[in-house]
Design a protein around this motif. Structure first.
Motif, mmCIF file in Angstrom:
data_model
loop_
_atom_site.group_PDB
_atom_site.id
_atom_site.type_symbol
_atom_site.label_atom_id
_atom_site.label_comp_id
_atom_site.label_asym_id
_atom_site.label_seq_id
_atom_site.Cartn_x
_atom_site.Cartn_y
_atom_site.Cartn_z
ATOM 1 N N ALA A 49 0.744 -1.290 0.043
ATOM 2 C CA ALA A 49 0.075 -0.087 -0.057
ATOM 3 C C ALA A 49 1.001 1.362 -0.045
ATOM 4 O O ALA A 49 0.679 2.076 -0.639
ATOM 5 C CB ALA A 49 -0.964 -0.054 1.034
ATOM 6 N N HIS A 50 1.923 1.234 0.738
ATOM 7 C CA HIS A 50 2.769 2.449 0.952
ATOM 8 C C HIS A 50 3.656 2.545 -0.297
ATOM 9 O O HIS A 50 3.407 3.916 -0.886
ATOM 10 C CB HIS A 50 3.703 2.209 2.017
ATOM 11 N N ARG A 51 4.065 1.497 -1.182
ATOM 12 C CA ARG A 51 4.489 1.565 -2.384
ATOM 13 C C ARG A 51 3.516 2.049 -3.538
ATOM 14 O O ARG A 51 4.103 2.614 -4.410
ATOM 15 C CB ARG A 51 5.164 0.182 -2.834
ATOM 16 N N THR A 52 2.272 1.686 -3.244
ATOM 17 C CA THR A 52 1.473 2.204 -4.619
ATOM 18 C C THR A 52 0.396 3.200 -4.115
ATOM 19 O O THR A 52 -0.782 3.355 -4.740
ATOM 20 C CB THR A 52 0.614 0.643 -4.947
ATOM 21 N N LEU A 53 0.890 4.077 -3.152
ATOM 22 C CA LEU A 53 -0.156 5.125 -2.739
ATOM 23 C C LEU A 53 -0.611 5.768 -4.178
ATOM 24 O O LEU A 53 -1.887 6.274 -4.093
ATOM 25 C CB LEU A 53 0.456 6.212 -1.810
ATOM 26 N N ALA A 54 0.272 6.129 -4.705
ATOM 27 C CA ALA A 54 -0.240 6.889 -6.106
ATOM 28 C C ALA A 54 -1.208 6.225 -6.855
ATOM 29 O O ALA A 54 -2.239 6.884 -7.585
ATOM 30 C CB ALA A 54 1.073 7.176 -7.022
ATOM 31 N N SER A 55 -1.533 4.910 -7.004
ATOM 32 C CA SER A 55 -2.511 4.378 -7.728
ATOM 33 C C SER A 55 -3.883 4.443 -6.957
ATOM 34 O O SER A 55 -4.975 3.848 -7.552
ATOM 35 C CB SER A 55 -2.141 3.039 -7.769
ATOM 36 N N PHE A 56 -3.907 4.821 -5.532
ATOM 37 C CA PHE A 56 -5.141 5.165 -5.103
ATOM 38 C C PHE A 56 -5.768 6.263 -5.533
ATOM 39 O O PHE A 56 -5.373 7.237 -5.260
ATOM 40 C CB PHE A 56 -4.966 5.259 -3.486
#
Length: 178
Positions: A49-56
């Motif tokens: 989740a931290h790595r992909t925050l931008a995808s939220f």
């Protein structure tokens, strides 16, 4: 979207973890069936989740997004390694209270629980995830679909197959109870 909500800083992300860690862990426990694997899965979920925050994008809830990461991480982890998937005893708890149960009832409850666990192990990871989201987390089909990143119809199909498999394997238990 997350930057607008302040999730780009570490303090805000820690708050997200604090708010959602119990729910993610509980769902991970229902998927993996044991404390150790559930802890590992939960940790992997928050790292992802931290790595992909931008995808939220904020289209759905943060909870649904985290559940989707949990499902995806679980499914990909099942492909990579063989996690033991034993259903936690509280999903299908057939135990009789210990002060009311004798050795015969305890043995029967244990046999039923083991049979249910074996039947759940026969579900595919996707069927198991859909089943756990729908019946353990009590999510409507639409939210299960969102969490799994699939269409509503796919969820309905997964649930139908899961229930059919469980009925085939456990139908005799219902007959024995009536």
């Amino acid at each position: 979207m997350l930057e607008q909500a302040g999730f780009h800083n570490g303090t805000a992300f820690r708050e997200v973890v604090r708010e959602h860690q119990r729910g993610v862990y509980a769902f991970a426990l229902h998927l993996t069936g044991n404390h150790h694997d559930a802890e590992d899965l939960s940790q992997d979920v928050f790292i992802q989740a931290h790595r992909t925050l931008a995808s939220f994008r904020g289209d759905g809830s943060l909870r649904s997004w985290l559940l989707r990461i949990t499902v995806n991480t679980f499914v990909s982890g099942r492909r990579k390694k063989s996690l033991t998937m034993v259903q936690p005893r509280d999903l299908f708890d057939h135990e009789v209270a210990s002060d009311q149960a004798g050795p015969e009832q305890d043995a029967q409850a244990t046999a039923i629980r083991l049979e249910v666990e074996r039947a759940l192990e026969d579900l595919s990871p996707q069927e198991r995830a859909a089943f756990a989201l729908r019946f353990h987390s009590d999510l409507p089909v639409r939210e299960v679909a969102e969490a799994m990143g699939v269409a509503d119809g796919t969820v309905k199909s997964l649930l139908f197959r899961a229930v059919q498999k469980l009925r085939r394997q456990l139908g005799h238990l219902v007959a024995d109870l009536t």
